[in-house]
Scaffold this motif. Structure first.
Motif, PDB file in Angstrom:
ATOM      1  N   LEU A 126      -8.185 -12.093  11.223  1.00 41.54           N
ATOM      2  CA  LEU A 126      -7.062 -11.525  11.984  1.00 41.54           C
ATOM      3  C   LEU A 126      -7.144 -11.911  13.463  1.00 41.54           C
ATOM      4  O   LEU A 126      -6.128 -12.170  14.115  1.00 41.54           O
ATOM      5  N   GLY A 127      -8.394 -11.939  13.998  1.00 48.49           N
ATOM      6  CA  GLY A 127      -8.555 -12.334  15.387  1.00 48.49           C
ATOM      7  C   GLY A 127      -8.116 -13.770  15.636  1.00 48.49           C
ATOM      8  O   GLY A 127      -7.458 -14.068  16.640  1.00 48.49           O
ATOM      9  N   LEU A 128      -8.476 -14.665  14.696  1.00 49.00           N
ATOM     10  CA  LEU A 128      -8.063 -16.058  14.836  1.00 49.00           C
ATOM     11  C   LEU A 128      -6.541 -16.195  14.747  1.00 49.00           C
ATOM     12  O   LEU A 128      -5.929 -16.979  15.488  1.00 49.00           O
ATOM     13  N   ILE A 129      -5.941 -15.435  13.823  1.00 50.02           N
ATOM     14  CA  ILE A 129      -4.473 -15.467  13.715  1.00 50.02           C
ATOM     15  C   ILE A 129      -3.837 -14.984  15.019  1.00 50.02           C
ATOM     16  O   ILE A 129      -2.907 -15.601  15.545  1.00 50.02           O
ATOM     17  N   ALA A 130      -4.368 -13.863  15.537  1.00 50.82           N
ATOM     18  CA  ALA A 130      -3.818 -13.322  16.782  1.00 50.82           C
ATOM     19  C   ALA A 130      -3.998 -14.309  17.934  1.00 50.82           C
ATOM     20  O   ALA A 130      -3.086 -14.507  18.753  1.00 50.82           O
ATOM     21  N   ALA A 185       1.716 -10.215   9.566  1.00 52.08           N
ATOM     22  CA  ALA A 185       2.035  -9.365   8.415  1.00 52.08           C
ATOM     23  C   ALA A 185       1.253  -9.817   7.187  1.00 52.08           C
ATOM     24  O   ALA A 185       0.678  -9.004   6.458  1.00 52.08           O
ATOM     25  N   ALA A 186       1.205 -11.146   6.978  1.00 47.76           N
ATOM     26  CA  ALA A 186       0.450 -11.672   5.831  1.00 47.76           C
ATOM     27  C   ALA A 186      -1.030 -11.360   5.980  1.00 47.76           C
ATOM     28  O   ALA A 186      -1.699 -10.958   5.010  1.00 47.76           O
ATOM     29  N   GLY A 187      -1.545 -11.515   7.213  1.00 44.66           N
ATOM     30  CA  GLY A 187      -2.962 -11.206   7.442  1.00 44.66           C
ATOM     31  C   GLY A 187      -3.282  -9.743   7.197  1.00 44.66           C
ATOM     32  O   GLY A 187      -4.308  -9.413   6.596  1.00 44.66           O
ATOM     33  N   VAL A 188      -2.393  -8.868   7.672  1.00 45.58           N
ATOM     34  CA  VAL A 188      -2.618  -7.429   7.470  1.00 45.58           C
ATOM     35  C   VAL A 188      -2.560  -7.075   5.982  1.00 45.58           C
ATOM     36  O   VAL A 188      -3.407  -6.322   5.471  1.00 45.58           O
ATOM     37  N   ILE A 189      -1.570  -7.637   5.270  1.00 46.70           N
ATOM     38  CA  ILE A 189      -1.441  -7.350   3.830  1.00 46.70           C
ATOM     39  C   ILE A 189      -2.668  -7.848   3.071  1.00 46.70           C
ATOM     40  O   ILE A 189      -3.241  -7.128   2.238  1.00 46.70           O
ATOM     41  N   VAL A 190      -3.082  -9.077   3.377  1.00 46.53           N
ATOM     42  CA  VAL A 190      -4.267  -9.629   2.700  1.00 46.53           C
ATOM     43  C   VAL A 190      -5.503  -8.797   3.028  1.00 46.53           C
ATOM     44  O   VAL A 190      -6.320  -8.491   2.139  1.00 46.53           O
ATOM     45  N   SER A 191      -5.643  -8.411   4.291  1.00 48.39           N
ATOM     46  CA  SER A 191      -6.811  -7.617   4.695  1.00 48.39           C
ATOM     47  C   SER A 191      -6.829  -6.269   3.990  1.00 48.39           C
ATOM     48  O   SER A 191      -7.875  -5.826   3.507  1.00 48.39           O
ATOM     49  N   ILE A 192      -5.668  -5.620   3.930  1.00 47.97           N
ATOM     50  CA  ILE A 192      -5.598  -4.322   3.256  1.00 47.97           C
ATOM     51  C   ILE A 192      -5.917  -4.472   1.779  1.00 47.97           C
ATOM     52  O   ILE A 192      -6.672  -3.673   1.200  1.00 47.97           O
ATOM     53  N   ALA A 193      -5.350  -5.524   1.155  1.00 44.04           N
ATOM     54  CA  ALA A 193      -5.595  -5.737  -0.275  1.00 44.04           C
ATOM     55  C   ALA A 193      -7.073  -5.980  -0.549  1.00 44.04           C
ATOM     56  O   ALA A 193      -7.663  -5.388  -1.461  1.00 44.04           O
ATOM     57  N   VAL A 194      -7.687  -6.840   0.267  1.00 45.87           N
ATOM     58  CA  VAL A 194      -9.118  -7.129   0.069  1.00 45.87           C
ATOM     59  C   VAL A 194      -9.962  -5.885   0.344  1.00 45.87           C
ATOM     60  O   VAL A 194     -10.922  -5.600  -0.382  1.00 45.87           O
ATOM     61  N   ALA A 195      -9.596  -5.144   1.394  1.00 52.30           N
ATOM     62  CA  ALA A 195     -10.346  -3.919   1.704  1.00 52.30           C
ATOM     63  C   ALA A 195     -10.247  -2.911   0.556  1.00 52.30           C
ATOM     64  O   ALA A 195     -11.240  -2.281   0.178  1.00 52.30           O
ATOM     65  N   VAL A 196      -9.041  -2.763  -0.008  1.00 54.25           N
ATOM     66  CA  VAL A 196      -8.867  -1.842  -1.142  1.00 54.25           C
ATOM     67  C   VAL A 196      -9.701  -2.301  -2.337  1.00 54.25           C
ATOM     68  O   VAL A 196     -10.361  -1.478  -3.007  1.00 54.25           O
ATOM     69  N   LEU A 197      -9.694  -3.602  -2.602  1.00 53.88           N
ATOM     70  CA  LEU A 197     -10.485  -4.125  -3.721  1.00 53.88           C
ATOM     71  C   LEU A 197     -11.975  -3.860  -3.513  1.00 53.88           C
ATOM     72  O   LEU A 197     -12.682  -3.485  -4.461  1.00 53.88           O
ATOM     73  N   PHE A 198     -12.441  -4.037  -2.293  1.00 55.85           N
ATOM     74  CA  PHE A 198     -13.861  -3.799  -2.043  1.00 55.85           C
ATOM     75  C   PHE A 198     -14.201  -2.315  -2.083  1.00 55.85           C
ATOM     76  O   PHE A 198     -15.287  -1.930  -2.519  1.00 55.85           O
ATOM     77  N   VAL A 199     -13.275  -1.469  -1.645  1.00 55.78           N
ATOM     78  CA  VAL A 199     -13.515  -0.028  -1.764  1.00 55.78           C
ATOM     79  C   VAL A 199     -13.615   0.367  -3.238  1.00 55.78           C
ATOM     80  O   VAL A 199     -14.510   1.128  -3.640  1.00 55.78           O
TER      81      VAL A 199
END
Length: 313
Positions: free
Chosen positions: A23-27, A184-198
């Motif tokens: 996300l930092g690189l995207i920003a 938006a894509a980065g946030v969605i991907v991050s949330i999805a991956v975070a949910v999967l890891f949780v």
């Protein structure tokens, strides 16, 4: 694949850090895009300001010679010098821009006409008797025509710059949309991956703990045949094996304990019977003793009274 809990936790933190870095690189990339577009718009705005200053200076340069022909006032020369410096400064600012590199011919043509305008203006100011002077009138007409041509040249430059500013604005808008889409894509991907890891951590850590708790309750209620069937991680597998071994040993211990209790119960019953027998018989003759005789007599009298039957001794 069997993993240790420590490995799972470290891997989870590594993934979270990777997502934050992503996300930092995207920003950063998006900030760079927007920054370049904004700088381009600022540069073009400054170019348009210089262009407006030049147009105004051209108009003002023409006024002192014209006023001199009308009034004959030599003070108009000082005003002419000031407006001339302003026009020269505006020309230099434009010639220092990137736009000049792309539209140099237009500005060079305007510069040549402006230099000719200066020469003709100097000729007007060299006329000692300007009022009604035919040469001055002719020169003034030529100056007006030159200023009109310069304004037209500058208008071409203005139109080109205006179109390029529109392109820059469109590019900035597209960059903004791209920025928003990437974020938006980065946030969605991050949330999805975070949910999967949780969910993965819950399944790998919390789920085994819940199964151990439920297994302990079941075993505590007396079901020693209960076994936990779970293979997930080195530590979890070891705990499952030890738990199942524990329940097996408890079952074996409980089975042996029941046999020992039954044996001890039989021994106690036999001993109690022996004690009772010794307490109601004579040790030498084996006949019932006096105390037992009275206890039996009392029982029979009570039974006869209860049922209304006769009793004899």
């Amino acid at each position: 694949m069997t993993l240790r809990i420590r490995t799972k936790i470290i891997a989870s933190f590594a993934v979270v850090l990777a997502l934050l870095l992503f996300l930092g690189l995207i920003a950063y990339h998006n900030r760079d895009l927007l920054f370049r577009d904004m700088l381009d718009l600022v540069d073009r705005t400054q170019e348009m300001d210089s262009f407006a200053d030049l147009q105004l200076a051209i108009v003002m340069v023409v006024m002192p010679p014209n006023d001199y022909l009308i009034t004959g006032d030599r003070n108009e020369i000082a005003g002419y010098r000031n407006t001339l410096e302003r026009a020269e400064s505006a020309f230099k600012r434009i010639e220092a821009t990137d736009a000049y590199k792309k539209q140099a011919e237009i500005i060079k043509a305007a510069r040549r006409k402006f230099n000719l305008l200066k020469v003709k203006s100097e000729e007007i100011f060299s006329i000692s008797e300007p009022l009604g002077n035919a040469q001055g009138v002719r020169l003034m007409k030529e100056i007006d025509a030159l200023s009109h041509d310069i304004i037209l040249d500058l208008k071409k430059f203005h139109d080109i710059e205006k179109d390029e500013i529109k392109v820059s604005i469109t590019s900035a808008d597209a960059s903004m949309k791209k920025v928003n889409s990437l974020l938006a894509a980065g946030v969605i991907v991050s949330i999805a991956v975070a949910v999967l890891f949780v969910l993965y951590l819950m399944r790998s850590i919390i789920r085994p703990l819940v199964m151990f708790k439920e297994g302990a309750v079941i075993v505590g209620s007396g079901d020693l045949d209960h076994k936990i069937d779970l293979k997930d991680g080195v530590e979890v597998n070891l705990l499952v094996d030890e738990f199942n071994k524990m329940t097996h040993k408890l079952k074996e211990s409980y089975s042996g304990l029941e046999e020992k209790i039954a044996e001890r119960t039989r021994e106690l019953n036999a001993l109690n019977e022996k004690l009772v027998r010794l307490s109601i018989t004579d040790g030498l003759t084996g006949a019932y003793n006096h105390r037992h005789f009275h206890e039996r007599l009392a029982e029979e009298i009570s039974r006869a009274g209860r049922y209304g039957r006769p009793v004899s001794l």
